[in-house]
Design an enzyme around this catalytic site. Structure first.
Site, PDB file in Angstrom:
ATOM      1  NE  ARG A  46      11.597  78.102  10.474  1.00  0.00           N
ATOM      2  CZ  ARG A  46      10.660  77.768  11.295  1.00  0.00           C
ATOM      3  NH1 ARG A  46      10.784  77.320  12.843  1.00  0.00           N
ATOM      4  NH2 ARG A  46       9.078  78.107  11.244  1.00  0.00           N
ATOM      5  CE1 TYR A  98      35.802  85.504   5.886  1.00  0.00           C
ATOM      6  CE2 TYR A  98      33.736  86.054   7.046  1.00  0.00           C
ATOM      7  CZ  TYR A  98      34.312  85.725   5.706  1.00  0.00           C
ATOM      8  OH  TYR A  98      33.719  85.706   4.858  1.00  0.00           O
ATOM      9  CE  LYS A 195      34.830  80.712   3.188  1.00  0.00           C
ATOM     10  NZ  LYS A 195      35.165  81.309   4.286  1.00  0.00           N
TER      11      LYS A 195
END
Ligand SMILES: *Cc1c(COP(=O)(O)O)cnc(C)c1O
Length: 381
Positions: A46, A98, A195
Site C-alpha cells: 500500500r 466529468y 483512458k
C-alpha cells in the site's frame, strides 16, 4: 531525451537481477526488512510497490513533475486531492467537468463541510469572481466533457495562486502528449489512466502528478492513509500502454480532425464541437495550449434530436456503443441517455448538452473505415 523516448525508457530500466528487458510484475504485498526497525525502499505494497513505482517514475517524467501517485481509478485520484481539504474550505470547479467529479464534489465532499462553486472557466473572469478567502482548490478540465470546452490553464493558475489556492487540472482528454499543465503553472495534474494512458480498454486506474515536493508528500500521506492504490497488474499494463502513448494520441487526433471536418459539411449535423475546428469557441486557446493535435474526442449534434441520435449511435459498427474513451477501439455514445443521464433536463440544458448530441472517442482503426462506418449510419437516419 524526447517525450516518446522517455515513455519507453524512464522508469523501465532493465531488471537488474536477470537483465529482462521488460520489468517483472511485483505482486508481493510485503517486503523483507534488512533488520528490525530498518526500512528498505519498499516495506508494504500500500505504501509502495516496485511495479507501481516504475509507472509513477515514467508519468512524473512525461508530465514534468517532481513525482506521481497512481490510484485505483481516476475518481480515487481526484478524491485523494479533495481529501487534503478541511471543513470550511471551498473549491471552485469548471462547470464542464466529468459527471463523476460533479457527483464527488456535490454528494461526498459536501459531507465534510467543504463548499463547492461551479463556474464556466472558459472565461477566467468567472473564476476570479468565484474565488473567496476560503478557496483552497481550483479544479478545471480541459478539454471539457462533452462540449470540448477549452480553459486557459495559465490564466487559471495565475488567479488561483494570487488567492492562495492550488490549481488541479483533469487532463484526461488532453494527455501529456498534447498539453502539460504543470509547465503552464498548475500544481497537480490528474488522469483517469483508464483512458488514454492505458489506452487499450483493459485497466482501471488514476494518477496524480505534482510539481512541488511538499505537495507530493502531502498527497502521498493521504494516499497511504486512505489506501486507494493502483494494483501491480494495472500498473504494468499502464506502463506498457505509455510506451505507445505519443503515437496513439497523435494518430487518433489526426483521424479525429479529419472526421470533424467531414461531419462539419453534413446537412444532418447542426454543429460539430471539436477544438481543432477554427469556429470552435476554444480554438484560440487550443492553438496555444495543445501541441501537435487537438485530441481524439469530439461531439456533434444531429438536427433530428433525441430519436435521431439514439438511432445513429445504435447504427454504427466500428464505433461501438459504450461509455469510456481514449482506447484503440472507437466508441460512440449519446450523452443525454448515457454519460450525462443522471443530470436532470435543466442541468443538461445549462451544460449545453442537447438531446441530439453524440460523443465520439476516435480510436486507432483506419480513418477510411471509420468514415465509412459513419457514412452508413447517416444513410440509416
Ligand atoms: C473517466 C474519467 C474520469 C474518472 O476516471 P475513472 O478511472 O473512471 O475513475 C475523470 N475525468 C475524466 C475526464 C474522465 O474521462
Amino acid at each position: 531525451m524526447q517525450f516518446r523516448t522517455r515513455a519507453i525508457h524512464i522508469g523501465n530500466e532493465k531488471c537488474p537481477e536477470t537483465g529482462a528487458i521488460v520489468r517483472p510484475i511485483h505482486m508481493a504485498s510485503t517486503f523483507v526488512q534488512p533488520g528490525a526497525g530498518d526500512w528498505g525502499e519498499f516495506d508494504y505494497s500500500r505504501s509502495g510497490n516496485p511495479t507501481r513505482k516504475s509507472l509513477e517514475t515514467t508519468l512524473a517524467s512525461l508530465e514534468g513533475g517532481c513525482g506521481a501517485l497512481c490510484f485505483a481509478s481516476g475518481m480515487a485520484a481526484t478524491h485523494g486531492v479533495v481529501a487534503m481539504l478541511r471543513s470550511g474550505d471551498h473549491i471552485v470547479a469548471s462547470s464542464d467537468i466529468y459527471g463523476g467529479t460533479y457527483r464527488l464534489l456535490h454528494k461526498i465532499t459536501d459531507r465534510a463541510g467543504i463548499g463547492v462553486t461551479l463556474v464556466d472557466t472558459t472565461n477566467p473572469n468567472h473564476l476570479e469572481a468565484a474565488m473567496t478567502e476560503s478557496t483552497k482548490l481550483v479544479w478545471i478540465e480541459s478539454p471539457g466533457n462533452p462540449r470540448m470546452t477549452l480553459t486557459d490553464i495559465a490564466a487559471c493558475a495565475e488567479i488561483a495562486h494570487r488567492h492562495g489556492a492550488l490549481l488541479g487540472v483533469d487532463s484526461t482528454f488532453a494527455t501529456p502528449v498534447l498539453t502539460r499543465p504543470l509547465e503552464l503553472g498548475a500544481d497537480i495534474v490528474m488522469h483517469s489512466a483508464t483512458k488514454y494512458l492505458g489506452g487499450h480498454s483493459d485497466l482501471m486506474g488514476g494518477a496524480l502528478v505534482v510539481r512541488e515536493p511538499s505537495l507530493y508528500d502531502e498527497l502521498y500521506f493521504v494516499q497511504n492513509a486512505t489506501g486507494a492504490i493502483m494494483g501491480p497488474m494495472e500498473a504494468f499494463l499502464c506502463s506498457r500502454g505509455l510506451k505507445t502513448l505519443e503515437l496513439r494520441v497523435r494518430e487518433q487526433s489526426r483521424s479525429a480532425q479529419q472526421i470533424a471536418e467531414r461531419l462539419d459539411f453534413r446537412v444532418q449535423v447542426e454543429r460539430v464541437l471539436y477544438p481543432g475546428l477554427p469556429d470552435h469557441p476554444g480554438h484560440e486557446i487550443a492553438l496555444r495550449q495543445m501541441q501537435g493535435g487537438f485530441g481524439a474526442m469530439l461531439s456533434f449534434e444531429l438536427r433530428g434530436g433525441f430519436k435521431a441520435a439514439k438511432r445513429f449511435v445504435e447504427s454504427t459498427q466500428l464505433f461501438q456503443l459504450a461509455v469510456s474513451l481514449g482506447a484503440v477501439e472507437s466508441l460512440i455514445e449519446q450523452p443525454a441517455s448515457m454519460s450525462h443521464a443522471s443530470y436532470d433536463a435543466v442541468d443538461r440544458a445549462m451544460h449545453g448538452i442537447s438531446d441530439g448530441m453524440i460523443r465520439l472517442s476516435v480510436g486507432l482503426e483506419a480513418v477510411e473505415d471509420l468514415q465509412a462506418d459513419l457514412q452508413q449510419a447517416f444513410e440509416k437516419l
